[in-house]
Design a protein around this motif. Structure first.
Motif, mmCIF file in Angstrom:
data_model
loop_
_atom_site.group_PDB
_atom_site.id
_atom_site.type_symbol
_atom_site.label_atom_id
_atom_site.label_comp_id
_atom_site.label_asym_id
_atom_site.label_seq_id
_atom_site.Cartn_x
_atom_site.Cartn_y
_atom_site.Cartn_z
ATOM 1 N N GLN A 24 8.893 -4.712 -1.716
ATOM 2 C CA GLN A 24 8.638 -3.276 -1.590
ATOM 3 C C GLN A 24 8.745 -2.590 -2.945
ATOM 4 O O GLN A 24 7.928 -1.738 -3.282
ATOM 5 N N LYS A 25 9.732 -2.978 -3.754
ATOM 6 C CA LYS A 25 9.896 -2.385 -5.082
ATOM 7 C C LYS A 25 8.705 -2.725 -5.976
ATOM 8 O O LYS A 25 8.177 -1.865 -6.684
ATOM 9 N N LYS B 226 5.707 -0.607 -4.935
ATOM 10 C CA LYS B 226 5.825 0.768 -5.421
ATOM 11 C C LYS B 226 5.555 0.837 -6.920
ATOM 12 O O LYS B 226 4.881 1.749 -7.401
#
Length: 60
Positions: A34-35, A38
């Motif tokens: 997820q990081k 992003k």
């Protein structure tokens, strides 16, 4: 979104499939993914803004 009963069923299925020792690793990897996603979106937005700036300055 998931209701209370649905969330419990999903958690139970995950525990059955991956085992209790693998769940923390799975959550950690999901957080890292997820990081990175992003960060990739932010980088794409920055590159898009740079391209727009170059395009507008070239038109002037």
């Amino acid at each position: 979104m998931l209701s209370g009963n649905e969330a419990i069923i999903v958690v139970a299925v995950i525990l059955l499939l991956f085992g209790s020792s693998q769940v923390p690793k799975l959550a950690r990897n999901l957080g890292k993914a997820q990081k990175e996603f992003k960060d990739g979106l932010d980088q794409g937005k920055a590159e898009s803004a740079e391209a727009d700036d170059e395009k507008s300055s070239a038109e002037s």
